[in-house]
Design an enzyme around this catalytic site. Structure first.
Site, short mmCIF file in Angstrom:
data_model
loop_
_atom_site.label_atom_id
_atom_site.label_comp_id
_atom_site.label_asym_id
_atom_site.label_seq_id
_atom_site.Cartn_x
_atom_site.Cartn_y
_atom_site.Cartn_z
N ASP A 197 94.01 31.15 68.91
CA ASP A 197 93.58 31.00 70.04
C ASP A 197 94.03 30.20 70.94
O ASP A 197 95.06 29.78 70.66
CB ASP A 197 91.77 30.60 69.55
CG ASP A 197 90.82 31.26 70.56
OD1 ASP A 197 90.86 31.28 71.65
OD2 ASP A 197 89.72 31.91 70.03
N HIS A 270 92.80 34.87 75.09
CA HIS A 270 92.58 33.58 73.98
C HIS A 270 94.07 33.57 73.73
O HIS A 270 94.34 33.40 72.26
CB HIS A 270 91.72 34.21 73.05
CG HIS A 270 90.34 33.92 73.37
ND1 HIS A 270 89.89 32.86 73.62
CD2 HIS A 270 89.19 34.93 73.44
CE1 HIS A 270 88.42 33.02 73.91
NE2 HIS A 270 87.96 34.23 73.71
N GLU A 333 87.08 38.86 75.55
CA GLU A 333 87.05 37.66 76.67
C GLU A 333 88.51 37.64 77.45
O GLU A 333 89.18 36.35 77.29
CB GLU A 333 86.50 36.45 76.27
CG GLU A 333 85.31 36.44 75.70
CD GLU A 333 84.59 35.41 75.25
OE1 GLU A 333 83.47 35.04 75.28
OE2 GLU A 333 85.53 34.53 74.61
C1 TNX Z 1 82.53 33.83 72.06
S1 TNX Z 1 82.69 35.97 69.70
C2 TNX Z 1 83.71 34.01 71.63
C3 TNX Z 1 84.49 32.91 70.75
C4 TNX Z 1 83.65 31.51 70.97
C5 TNX Z 1 82.21 31.95 70.71
C6 TNX Z 1 81.18 30.80 70.91
C7 TNX Z 1 83.94 36.28 70.73
C8 TNX Z 1 84.53 37.44 70.44
N1 TNX Z 1 84.36 35.29 71.35
O1 TNX Z 1 85.65 32.56 71.53
O2 TNX Z 1 84.43 30.52 70.04
O3 TNX Z 1 81.62 32.80 71.69
O4 TNX Z 1 79.95 31.11 70.15
#
Ligand code: TNX
Length: 765
Positions: A197, A270, A333
């Site tokens: 990440d 990420h 994301e």
């Molecule tokens: C969303 S769930 C994210 C993570 C974060 C998390 C915190 C997801 C696919 N991505 O990168 O750690 O929320 O709740």
């Protein structure tokens, strides 16, 4: 007295005192609950001469049980032919479920049957839970009894997962094994290892040494909460990674427990840690560092050949290590900002006839999918991989509600259910103000337990695409393994039952009593579990009465209504408390005069809206229904620090219209609205709302702006006294039009998605 007699006496005494202490039989308390468990008269006793007999097929499971018993009973165990005083493993081809098993115990034997080693392994896990807990608590030489039972069992879902993020915080191999061991005890079969990440790359890749030298370490880490202002950093170097040797060791350890490990290598977003090490993989000339705080970053892999070569080489090493049929490639994301302004990315869009950056993301994922497919592996991705066209063989991990899951299942893709509303164990689990800092949100044990992974929108045929649920542990706010355990347990117990036990065999109050019993097992295993079992819950019923309850059996609730602390002599709660005036309730769970948990406090505000009629044009989202529309005027405010309790109503992207009609026209001085604001979880207070006041002489309407700040509560006090001549006007009804915040802006967590609106009590004075 003759000397002989004396010798005989002392011999008898010695024999008596040497006798193994007996442990009383407890009724079976197995988690996850088996599909059927019958307690029969009698028991089986394990003594010094009890042996194990293997039907040859189950050597692995036999050895697992053997080593468990050897450690716990402090003696060696023989595996040999025997018909009595034996724990007997038998191959039974009539058990058709791949992971199914049966157990039958009587005075002569414990008979474990299965048709696969996995089935035999789960029979062993159940047997371990049937053994008295004292065994695990002290390793003394006990005489052990197992109740006579007939168990028939098989899982509801073939995928039963737990996830752990080791990028935000890193946990050593010893802890990873402890986590895997606990999963095995609960019959979970998949460990999703989130290895890369923005904040750290945690898997050794031999071909790219800078992943170890640079990407594995950050210079500093955010202290406190992301929402704190100002943000403070500890300025300490943090990091590390698992060597390939360590990873092999963990994989073998998991395999011996029938757990597959799915590695996750995040792309295209990420990826800041990797890009910090190899800037040429990025899409801008600016140099970035491994991230030191949480959130979503714009840094993204550039979709050129150099990046694909890098990723393919990385994945080659990953595949060499992990035998998993699935490789998780993230996909979540991924902000498109850098691709929008990157000539390289725009060129790829043009050359491949893509419409936009979303199709570019899809192109990116599909290319990686093709590569992995060519090596005989399938991809899993977060539900963003649906955007711009889904890769053909992909399995979708649905986390943003269940819409993605429905879409994917309907189009024939396998789906793993892990929605934030029921699977995010990084959210708070109690409303106590003194809980250790968590990311936000609220996910109580009962809500996890009541999770039904099959969305209602699916037909029985489509529902087969839902291969199972998973609990996620994102570790931004879990700096130690103790804290991971606190957040994971007991919610992992609930998730194990969601994954394993058929819906009709689930029962929350039975579960709670088994959890209470399991506390001792977790203590023996040195697991730092959270205990919120001895909390009081309250709710207002339709008859305007406030009811109190507590989950575990055999305790009493004592309470006061004047704000004072409940004690061993306070009133015992027997019936609902009428709500006809302001109440300040304090209640606690007591056993034998002792307060067990924390004191529950609830203010009930008898304002003018209580008892009126209310309608909302939209149903709240089914993950956040609060107490329905009536809950907005029930006199009870939601938590100031957690949305998602029984008072906050959540709407995802909807504009809402609320109408309140009073029994008779009333004079109103002031109206207060409360909105939740947690942008990290996509919750945005609206920027404004419209209010309509209906009087005998017509309607008054107004536009009300809301404050814009980072507070978790955004309050609006609408004062009617400022209207000259309005003081004596009576109001028949009230209406609010509340537009949703809209799409989450770039640079924010969840950018591009719809924002949530959370509203609770509408206070009318
Ligand atoms: C969303 S769930 C994210 C993570 C974060 C998390 C915190 C997801 C696919 N991505 O990168 O750690 O929320 O709740």
């Amino acid at each position: 007295m003759s000397a002989r007699f004396l010798i005989l006496c002392s011999l008898i005494l010695t024999l008596l005192s040497c006798r193994e202490p007996e442990i009383k039989l407890s009724s079976p308390s197995v988690i996850p609950a088996p599909q059927s468990l019958q307690v029969l008269p009698g028991r089986f006793t394990i003594d010094q001469s009890t042996v194990i007999r293997n039907a040859d097929d189950f050597t692995h499971s036999v050895n697992f049980l053997k080593s468990f018993l050897e450690v716990e009973t402090n003696r060696s165990w023989e595996t040999k032919y025997a018909t009595e005083n034996v724990i007997l493993f038998e191959f039974d081809p009539s058990i058709t479920a791949a992971e199914g098993y049966t157990i039958e115990t009587n005075a002569q034997q414990v008979l474990l049957k299965a048709s696969t080693d996995a089935g035999a392994f789960y029979a062993v896990q159940t047997l371990i839970q049937l053994l008295p807990l004292e065994l695990e608590k002290s390793k003394e030489n006990h005489l052990l009894h197992i109740p006579a039972v007939a168990i028939k069992d098989e899982p509801r879902f073939s995928y039963r997962g737990m996830h752990l993020d080791v990028s935000r915080h890193l946990f050593d191999v010893e802890f990873i094994k402890k986590y895997i061991d606990a999963m095995a005890l609960l019959k979970m079969n998949t460990f999703h290892w989130h290895l890369t990440d923005d904040q750290g790359w945690r898997i050794e890749i031999k071909r790219y040494p800078k992943l170890q030298e640079i990407a594995a370490y950050r210079d500093s880490t955010l202290m406190g909460h992301y929402n704190d202002s100002p943000r403070l950093y500890d300025t300490k170097k943090y990091g590390g990674f698992y060597t390939q040797e360590e990873i092999r060791e963990v994989i073998a350890f998991a395999k011996a427990r029938h757990i597959n490990i799915i590695p996750e290598i995040e792309m295209p977003g990420h990826a800041q840690a990797a890009i910090a090490a190899y800037p040429e993989l990025g899409c801008t000339p600016e140099k970035v560092n491994v991230a030191t705080e949480w959130g979503v970053f714009e840094t993204i892999y550039c979709p050129d050949e150099e990046t694909f070569t890098f990723l393919e080489n990385v994945l080659d090493e990953v595949m060499e290590l992990f035998p998993s049929p699935y490789i998780h490639i993230g996909g979540d994301e991924a902000p498109k900002t850098q691709w929008k302004s990157s000539p390289v990315a725009q060129q790829v869009i043009k050359e491949n006839g893509l419409k936009d950056e979303y199709e570019l993301q899809s192109y990116f994922i599909q290319r990686i999918e093709k590569y992995l497919n060519s090596k005989g592996r399938n991809i899993i991705g977060w539900d963003e991989i649906l955007e711009g066209g889904l890769a053909p063989n992909a399995t979708v991990m649905s986390w943003r509600g269940t819409t993605g899951a429905v879409e994917a299942a309907k189009s024939g893709h396998d789906v793993i259910m892990t929605p934030t509303s029921h699977s995010y164990f990084d959210y708070y689990q109690s409303e106590n103000e003194n809980e250790p800092t968590a990311i936000g949100g609220f996910l109580a044990l009962e809500k996890v337990y009541n999770f039904n992974p099959i969305p209602k929108e699916l037909t029985a045929e489509e529902a087969k695409r839902i291969i199972g649920p998973q609990g996620n542990l994102w570790t931004e706010y879990m700096t130690t393994s103790d804290q991971v355990e606190y957040m994971a347990f007991p919610r992992m117990l609930a998730m194990s039952e969601v994954a394993w036990t058929q819906a009709e065999n689930k029962n929350y109050s039975s579960f709670i009593n088994r959890v209470e019993y399991f506390h001792q097992r977790m203590e023996a295993l040195d697991i730092n579990y959270a205990n919120h079992l001895y909390e009081v819950k309250g709710f207002l019923n339709d008859q305007q009465q406030y009811k109190l309850s507590t989950a575990s059996l055999g305790k009493e609730i004592r309470f006061t209504t004047d704000g004072s602390k409940p004690t061993a002599t306070s009133a015992i709660y027997k019936q609902a408390i009428p709500f006809t005036k302001n109440l300040s309730i304090n209640a606690g769970v007591f056993k034998e005069g002792k307060l067990l948990g924390k004191v529950f406090k609830q203010q009930l505000l008898y304002h003018k809206g209580v008892g009126a009629t209310i309608t909302i044009n939209k149903e709240p989202n089914k993950s956040y229904p609060g107490s329905g529309a009536q809950g907005l005027i029930n006199g009870i405010k939601g938590s100031d620090s957690r949305y998602g309790d029984s008072e906050w109503l959540g709407f995802w992207g909807d504009d809402i219209e609320i109408e309140i009609t009073f029994k008779e026209p009333i004079l109103v001085d002031e109206i207060k609205l409360r909105f939740y604001n947690a942008t990290g979880q996509w919750v945005y207070a609206p920027e404004k709302y419209y209010i309509f006041l209906e009087t005998k002489n017509g309607m008054i309407s107004d536009l009300v702006g809301l404050p814009k700040n980072d507070n978790t509560l955004i309050l609006s006090n609408y004062n009617l006294k400022r209207f000259k001549g309005f003081e004596n006007k009576k109001i028949n009804s009230l209406k609010f039009n509340i537009p949703n915040y809209g799409i989450i802006p770039e640079g924010k967590q969840g950018a591009g998605n719809k924002a949530w609106t959370f509203i609770d009590e509408i206070i009318i004075n």
